[in-house]
Scaffold this motif. Structure first.
Motif, PDB file in Angstrom:
ATOM      1  N   TYR A 173      35.841  35.672  31.259  1.00 11.54           N
ATOM      2  CA  TYR A 173      34.580  36.414  31.326  1.00 11.54           C
ATOM      3  C   TYR A 173      34.158  36.606  32.780  1.00 11.54           C
ATOM      4  O   TYR A 173      33.794  37.726  33.198  1.00 11.54           O
ATOM      5  N   GLU A 174      34.180  35.518  33.558  1.00 13.76           N
ATOM      6  CA  GLU A 174      33.756  35.595  34.952  1.00 13.76           C
ATOM      7  C   GLU A 174      34.664  36.501  35.765  1.00 13.76           C
ATOM      8  O   GLU A 174      34.196  37.280  36.606  1.00 13.76           O
ATOM      9  N   ALA A 175      35.961  36.414  35.519  1.00 13.71           N
ATOM     10  CA  ALA A 175      36.913  37.246  36.267  1.00 13.71           C
ATOM     11  C   ALA A 175      36.679  38.723  35.982  1.00 13.71           C
ATOM     12  O   ALA A 175      36.691  39.557  36.906  1.00 13.71           O
ATOM     13  N   ILE A 176      36.447  39.060  34.726  1.00 13.98           N
ATOM     14  CA  ILE A 176      36.243  40.461  34.362  1.00 13.98           C
ATOM     15  C   ILE A 176      34.876  40.947  34.834  1.00 13.98           C
ATOM     16  O   ILE A 176      34.748  42.083  35.307  1.00 13.98           O
ATOM     17  N   ALA A 177      33.866  40.100  34.747  1.00 14.92           N
ATOM     18  CA  ALA A 177      32.544  40.479  35.260  1.00 14.92           C
ATOM     19  C   ALA A 177      32.610  40.768  36.757  1.00 14.92           C
ATOM     20  O   ALA A 177      32.039  41.757  37.238  1.00 14.92           O
ATOM     21  N   ASN A 178      33.321  39.915  37.492  1.00 13.25           N
ATOM     22  CA  ASN A 178      33.449  40.106  38.940  1.00 13.25           C
ATOM     23  C   ASN A 178      34.262  41.353  39.272  1.00 13.25           C
ATOM     24  O   ASN A 178      34.015  42.007  40.299  1.00 13.25           O
ATOM     25  N   THR A 216      34.363  44.087  37.481  1.00 18.54           N
ATOM     26  CA  THR A 216      33.724  45.315  37.000  1.00 18.54           C
ATOM     27  C   THR A 216      32.262  45.390  37.429  1.00 18.54           C
ATOM     28  O   THR A 216      31.941  45.874  38.505  1.00 18.54           O
ATOM     29  N   TYR A 217      31.377  44.896  36.601  1.00 18.36           N
ATOM     30  CA  TYR A 217      29.942  45.090  36.818  1.00 18.36           C
ATOM     31  C   TYR A 217      29.421  44.464  38.107  1.00 18.36           C
ATOM     32  O   TYR A 217      28.467  44.968  38.707  1.00 18.36           O
ATOM     33  N   ARG A 218      30.025  43.378  38.541  1.00 22.85           N
ATOM     34  CA  ARG A 218      29.582  42.737  39.784  1.00 22.85           C
ATOM     35  C   ARG A 218      30.341  43.240  41.011  1.00 22.85           C
ATOM     36  O   ARG A 218      30.070  42.823  42.126  1.00 22.85           O
ATOM     37  N   ASN A 219      31.280  44.094  40.799  1.00 29.85           N
ATOM     38  CA  ASN A 219      32.155  44.572  41.863  1.00 29.85           C
ATOM     39  C   ASN A 219      31.374  45.467  42.831  1.00 29.85           C
ATOM     40  O   ASN A 219      30.635  46.355  42.411  1.00 29.85           O
ATOM     41  N   LYS A 220      31.561  45.249  44.126  1.00 31.10           N
ATOM     42  CA  LYS A 220      30.884  46.091  45.124  1.00 31.10           C
ATOM     43  C   LYS A 220      31.298  47.547  44.987  1.00 31.10           C
ATOM     44  O   LYS A 220      30.564  48.452  45.414  1.00 31.10           O
ATOM     45  N   ASP A 221      32.472  47.789  44.395  1.00 27.68           N
ATOM     46  CA  ASP A 221      32.927  49.161  44.212  1.00 27.68           C
ATOM     47  C   ASP A 221      32.226  49.857  43.044  1.00 27.68           C
ATOM     48  O   ASP A 221      32.467  51.048  42.809  1.00 27.68           O
TER      49      ASP A 221
END
Length: 200
Positions: free
Chosen positions: A32-37, A39-44
């Motif tokens: 979950y954390e890896a995918i959140a980082n 996607t939604y938390r990604n600076k891009d």
């Protein structure tokens, strides 16, 4: 005298709540954390709103952050439409402002893909006098030029307008462009501020 109201959309007129959508996949915590980082938390993420990359190019950037979860990332982004829900007050508020003689606009960081999968939740847009989506002008808030573009398109005098946004950086940019501002944290507080300005 304020006669123009400009709304951000996400977390103002609609909720943007990605966590329940992501949790619905039932990923274990580490995944979950890896995918959140990725996607939604990604600076891009901002680049999706800027509209300079295709949807596949944006996906590729997300996937590059967690390539072991490539197919899951595709599924998560495919469910983006589940993250946006219109607030019950959106249309009544817009209509009341219009009835009170205000011009009403939107200025929102939004991706083309995001718009296409959430447009049913944005059915208040026809009630408004116009607006600017970031993906259409290849600029995102808090870039001052996106405010200038809105002013140019609709002949808005910033001294006669108020801007509502949940993002503090965007609020500061709006102030620098001569707009009155309301940092949106909740509906009731925003209404009190709009009443002080004499538009509600």
């Amino acid at each position: 005298m304020i006669n123009t109201v400009i709304f951000d959309i996400g977390n103002v007129l609609v909720s943007f709540d990605w966590e329940p959508s992501l949790k619905s996949f039932g990923f274990p915590p580490e995944k979950y954390e890896a995918i959140a980082n990725a996607t939604y938390r990604n600076k891009d993420w901002t680049e999706t709103d800027r509209g300079v990359l295709t949807h596949e190019e944006c996906l590729a950037r997300f996937i590059s952050c967690a390539p072991q979860y490539a197919e899951d990332i595709r599924r998560v982004i495919g469910a983006l439409g589940d993250t946006i829900r219109q607030h019950s007050y959106a249309k009544p508020l817009i209509q009341q402002l219009k009835n009170n003689g205000c011009r009403v606009y939107y200025l929102s960081n939004y991706s083309e893909y995001g718009y296409n999968v959430t447009k049913d939740e944005l059915d208040f847009i026809p009630l408004m006098d116009g607006g600017v989506f970031s993906y259409k002008v290849k600029m995102v808030k808090p870039n001052p030029w996106i405010f200038a573009e809105l002013f140019r398109r609709y002949d808005i005098n910033p001294a006669e307008a108020v801007f509502l946004d949940d993002n503090a950086d965007n609020i500061e940019a709006a102030k620098s462009m001569g707009l009155s501002t309301i940092h949106f944290t909740d509906y009731d507080k925003a209404c009190k501020e709009l009443k002080k300005l004499g538009v509600l």
